[in-house]
Design an enzyme around this catalytic site. Structure first.
Site, mmCIF file in Angstrom:
data_model
loop_
_atom_site.group_PDB
_atom_site.id
_atom_site.type_symbol
_atom_site.label_atom_id
_atom_site.label_comp_id
_atom_site.label_asym_id
_atom_site.label_seq_id
_atom_site.Cartn_x
_atom_site.Cartn_y
_atom_site.Cartn_z
ATOM 1 N N THR A 80 -10.770 -64.323 -0.985
ATOM 2 C CA THR A 80 -10.515 -65.684 -1.475
ATOM 3 C C THR A 80 -9.004 -65.835 -1.666
ATOM 4 O O THR A 80 -8.519 -65.964 -2.787
ATOM 5 C CB THR A 80 -11.255 -65.958 -2.801
ATOM 6 O OG1 THR A 80 -10.887 -64.937 -3.750
ATOM 7 C CG2 THR A 80 -12.745 -65.966 -2.638
ATOM 8 N N CYS B 154 -3.903 -59.576 -7.142
ATOM 9 C CA CYS B 154 -4.724 -60.339 -8.093
ATOM 10 C C CYS B 154 -3.945 -61.210 -9.068
ATOM 11 O O CYS B 154 -4.140 -62.423 -9.104
ATOM 12 C CB CYS B 154 -5.611 -59.386 -8.879
ATOM 13 S SG CYS B 154 -6.900 -58.676 -7.871
ATOM 14 N N ARG C 235 1.717 -56.381 -1.456
ATOM 15 C CA ARG C 235 1.568 -57.820 -1.702
ATOM 16 C C ARG C 235 2.201 -58.219 -3.039
ATOM 17 O O ARG C 235 1.929 -57.613 -4.061
ATOM 18 C CB ARG C 235 0.081 -58.215 -1.694
ATOM 19 C CG ARG C 235 -0.439 -58.390 -0.272
ATOM 20 C CD ARG C 235 -1.894 -58.702 -0.268
ATOM 21 N NE ARG C 235 -2.706 -57.535 -0.609
ATOM 22 C CZ ARG C 235 -4.032 -57.565 -0.723
ATOM 23 N NH1 ARG C 235 -4.687 -58.689 -0.550
ATOM 24 N NH2 ARG C 235 -4.702 -56.460 -1.022
ATOM 25 N N ARG D 150 -9.039 -51.771 -10.510
ATOM 26 C CA ARG D 150 -7.602 -51.730 -10.235
ATOM 27 C C ARG D 150 -7.370 -50.896 -8.981
ATOM 28 O O ARG D 150 -8.004 -49.835 -8.824
ATOM 29 C CB ARG D 150 -6.849 -51.034 -11.385
ATOM 30 C CG ARG D 150 -6.665 -51.869 -12.625
ATOM 31 C CD ARG D 150 -6.228 -50.988 -13.778
ATOM 32 N NE ARG D 150 -7.187 -49.896 -13.973
ATOM 33 C CZ ARG D 150 -6.927 -48.785 -14.644
ATOM 34 N NH1 ARG D 150 -5.738 -48.591 -15.169
ATOM 35 N NH2 ARG D 150 -7.844 -47.850 -14.793
ATOM 36 N N ASN E 34 -7.628 -61.619 -16.172
ATOM 37 C CA ASN E 34 -6.409 -61.345 -15.400
ATOM 38 C C ASN E 34 -5.214 -62.120 -15.949
ATOM 39 O O ASN E 34 -4.104 -61.592 -16.030
ATOM 40 C CB ASN E 34 -6.634 -61.674 -13.917
ATOM 41 C CG ASN E 34 -7.256 -60.495 -13.174
ATOM 42 O OD1 ASN E 34 -7.428 -59.424 -13.751
ATOM 43 N ND2 ASN E 34 -7.592 -60.686 -11.924
ATOM 44 N N THR F 185 -13.669 -62.959 -6.123
ATOM 45 C CA THR F 185 -13.138 -63.710 -7.262
ATOM 46 C C THR F 185 -13.131 -65.194 -6.897
ATOM 47 O O THR F 185 -12.401 -65.612 -6.004
ATOM 48 C CB THR F 185 -11.719 -63.218 -7.595
ATOM 49 O OG1 THR F 185 -11.833 -61.842 -7.962
ATOM 50 C CG2 THR F 185 -11.094 -64.002 -8.737
ATOM 51 N N ASP G 239 -19.080 -56.226 8.071
ATOM 52 C CA ASP G 239 -17.848 -56.980 8.284
ATOM 53 C C ASP G 239 -17.906 -57.619 9.662
ATOM 54 O O ASP G 239 -18.465 -57.042 10.600
ATOM 55 C CB ASP G 239 -16.625 -56.058 8.179
ATOM 56 C CG ASP G 239 -15.385 -56.831 7.791
ATOM 57 O OD1 ASP G 239 -14.909 -56.661 6.648
ATOM 58 O OD2 ASP G 239 -14.905 -57.632 8.613
ATOM 59 N N GLY H 68 8.626 -53.646 -17.220
ATOM 60 C CA GLY H 68 9.036 -53.267 -15.872
ATOM 61 C C GLY H 68 9.494 -54.468 -15.075
ATOM 62 O O GLY H 68 9.877 -55.490 -15.640
HETATM 63 C C1 UDX Z 1 -5.614 -56.022 -11.557
HETATM 64 C C2 UDX Z 1 -6.566 -55.899 -12.763
HETATM 65 O O1 UDX Z 1 -6.090 -54.862 -13.619
HETATM 66 C C3 UDX Z 1 -7.984 -55.622 -12.292
HETATM 67 O O2 UDX Z 1 -8.852 -55.602 -13.419
HETATM 68 C C4 UDX Z 1 -8.405 -56.737 -11.336
HETATM 69 O O3 UDX Z 1 -9.693 -56.501 -10.841
HETATM 70 C C5 UDX Z 1 -7.428 -56.838 -10.182
HETATM 71 O O4 UDX Z 1 -6.100 -57.036 -10.693
HETATM 72 P P1 UDX Z 1 -4.367 -54.367 -9.871
HETATM 73 O O5 UDX Z 1 -3.741 -55.611 -9.296
HETATM 74 O O6 UDX Z 1 -4.943 -53.353 -8.945
HETATM 75 O O7 UDX Z 1 -5.552 -54.781 -10.893
HETATM 76 O O8 UDX Z 1 -3.240 -53.620 -10.707
HETATM 77 P P2 UDX Z 1 -2.843 -53.414 -12.246
HETATM 78 O O9 UDX Z 1 -2.878 -51.968 -12.532
HETATM 79 O O10 UDX Z 1 -3.584 -54.299 -13.144
HETATM 80 O O11 UDX Z 1 -1.306 -53.870 -12.203
HETATM 81 C C6 UDX Z 1 -0.936 -55.200 -11.833
HETATM 82 C C7 UDX Z 1 0.559 -55.384 -11.976
HETATM 83 O O12 UDX Z 1 0.950 -55.312 -13.332
HETATM 84 C C8 UDX Z 1 1.392 -54.335 -11.257
HETATM 85 O O13 UDX Z 1 2.524 -54.954 -10.682
HETATM 86 C C9 UDX Z 1 1.819 -53.378 -12.354
HETATM 87 O O14 UDX Z 1 2.991 -52.672 -12.087
HETATM 88 C C10 UDX Z 1 2.000 -54.358 -13.505
HETATM 89 N N1 UDX Z 1 1.887 -53.751 -14.847
HETATM 90 C C11 UDX Z 1 0.703 -53.274 -15.284
HETATM 91 C C12 UDX Z 1 3.016 -53.703 -15.665
HETATM 92 O O15 UDX Z 1 4.110 -54.123 -15.279
HETATM 93 N N2 UDX Z 1 2.888 -53.181 -16.918
HETATM 94 C C13 UDX Z 1 1.717 -52.699 -17.388
HETATM 95 O O16 UDX Z 1 1.672 -52.252 -18.551
HETATM 96 C C14 UDX Z 1 0.584 -52.745 -16.548
#
Ligand code: UDX
Length: 437
Positions: free
Chosen positions: A86, A263, A331, A154, A211, A122, A30, A256
């Site tokens: 990114t 992401c 975030r 995730r 995504n 990404t 880094d 929710g």
């Molecule tokens: C996501 C992707 O899942 C992952 O594959 C990618 O590499 C990065 O982005 P992440 O952002 O860590 O991962 O969280 P994730 O568990 O996917 O949840 C994202 C958002 O969706 C959260 O706000 C979560 O609360 C919401 N969510 C997820 C729901 O509201 N309902 C669900 O059933 C699942």
């Protein structure tokens, strides 16, 4: 194999450490010296369950190290992973690729031996072609083999996702490179992951499309949840019934608040930007982005309704402010929007967050952090369960009743069965169930 990860953000650090854990020699690089110094004394800059222990274990056996020297580290390695950020550009839509291109330019200038360059950041469709051009120019005999290898980790589940992914996607048309990466991922493939080699451009799009699809699935169930509230149906029943069809699948059907994180919001916007570049319409993704923004407003309206539109001087307590459980990341968390709106309307907002105080709220004098859950849960008009942390799944309601007169709970994660509150003096509201159940 000898690997170098450039960028010790979420993707670079987790992937680098996990690759060391499956037997490779990894240097994580880094440009931020302070971060490297901290990593060298075992101070991990991100919150990820299990990561700290894994760092220690692999540093101790000599497979993992941290460095500020990109050129020296890259020269020593067979495979160089680009894992820099990114973020969304100032235009609010496209991905800012300056860090990725700067790394490519540095490598081009300083590395004289053949290397495999793997893009883990990404990046939008066509970016790896641009990286290839920076590194190899128009030469037919390429010194640098540029590969796309998107990550699907995730936050909070990143180690498990790395070790047991559904698939590993490699974008390259070079047979030797594909074979080398297949060998690198062999321990993971042996545990059941599917190794899928595609073109580089397809691999780039797989990441964004995945995504965007997951964001669509969440928005879809959230919209169905809105219908359920009006139609006296429980959304969980609908989600379970839908999910039992293998074509639909049961995951990512939890209704929710608006989805958030680093992401989904960023990648859906960047995908729209890409589609415009190719003069293609992505009307579904566009409406998902719009729906998700409106979702914040919708939840805000529900809160106002629950408080009978008298928000001024009401005590509102948020349980959890991160965008989901098992991360310290706020975030694009729905809590940021909701807290800002409620405090502007005159509510006194308290919050308890298992990962500690968030500087983000410091300037807002209507918002107060509590380090103790039950101190936060005293004297409230409304408690909002915002994040599905385990410690909110078995709250002590006897204590809550004792410490609050006529309290209302708005559970944005449906952690409880509404029937449980029927004979209690706690008013319980949740998502996608008959609203005043
Ligand atoms: C996501 C992707 O899942 C992952 O594959 C990618 O590499 C990065 O982005 P992440 O952002 O860590 O991962 O969280 P994730 O568990 O996917 O949840 C994202 C958002 O969706 C959260 O706000 C979560 O609360 C919401 N969510 C997820 C729901 O509201 N309902 C669900 O059933 C699942």
């Amino acid at each position: 194999m000898k690997l170098c990860f450039i960028g010790t953000g979420y993707v670079g650090l987790v992937s680098g450490v996990c690759f060391a854990d499956i037997g490779n020699h990894v240097i994580c690089v880094d440009k931020n010296l302070d971060k490297i110094n901290r990593l060298n004394i075992g101070d991990i800059p991100i919150y990820e369950p299990g990561l700290s222990e894994m760092v220690k274990k692999n540093v101790d056996v000599g497979r993992l190290s941290f460095s500020n020297d990109l050129i020296k580290s890259a020269n020593k390695s067979d495979i160089i992973f680009i894992a820099v950020g990114t973020p969304t550009s100032n235009d609010g839509a496209s991905a800012d690729l300056s860090q990725v291109f700067n790394v490519a330019k540095t490598l081009k200038k300083n590395i004289k031996k053949s290397k495999i360059i793997v893009t883990k950041s990404t990046v939008p469709l066509g970016t790896n072609d641009q990286i290839d051009k920076i590194l190899n120019g128009k030469k037919k005999n390429k010194l640098f083999k540029v590969v796309s290898n998107p990550e699907f980790l995730r936050e909070g589940d990143a180690i498990k996702d790395f070790k047991y992914p559904d698939r590993v996607v490699i974008g390259s048309d070079d047979k030797i490179v594909i074979r080398t990466l297949n060998a690198l991922y062999r321990p993971i493939i042996n545990k059941g992951a599917i190794f899928f080699a595609s073109t580089r451009r397809a691999a780039e799009l797989i990441k964004y499309a995945s995504n965007a699809f997951l964001a669509t699935k969440i928005s879809f169930i959230n919209e169905i949840a809105d219908l359920c509230e009006k139609a006296n149906v429980h959304v969980e029943d609908v989600a379970i019934g839908m999910g039992l069809d293998k074509r639909v699948g049961s995951r990512f059907l939890r209704a929710g608040p608006a989805y958030g994180g680093s992401c989904f919001p960023k990648d859906t916007k960047a995908l729209i930007h890409t589609s415009k570049k190719f003069k293609s319409q992505l009307s579904i993704v566009n409406s998902v982005i719009k729906f998700n923004n409106n979702r914040n407003l919708h939840i805000e309206k529900n809160i106002c309704r629950i408080l009978k539109n008298k928000i001024k001087n009401k005590n509102v307590c948020f349980l959890g402010v991160t965008f989901k459980a098992n991360t310290d990341d706020i975030r694009d968390s729905a809590a940021l929007y909701l807290i800002s709106k409620l405090s502007k309307k005159g509510a006194n907002v308290k919050y308890y967050e298992p990962t500690g105080k968030k500087d983000f709220f410091d300037k807002n004098e209507k918002v107060k952090y509590f380090s103790d859950l039950y101190d936060a849960i005293k004297n409230n008009d409304l408690i909002i369960i915002h994040t599905e942390w385990d410690e909110f799944k078995s709250l002590d309601f006897t204590r809550i009743k004792k410490n609050n007169k006529k309290v209302k709970i708005y559970d944005l994660r449906n952690l409880y069965d509404s029937k449980f509150f029927q004979k209690s003096n706690i008013f319980y509201y949740s998502i996608g169930r008959p609203l005043y159940a």
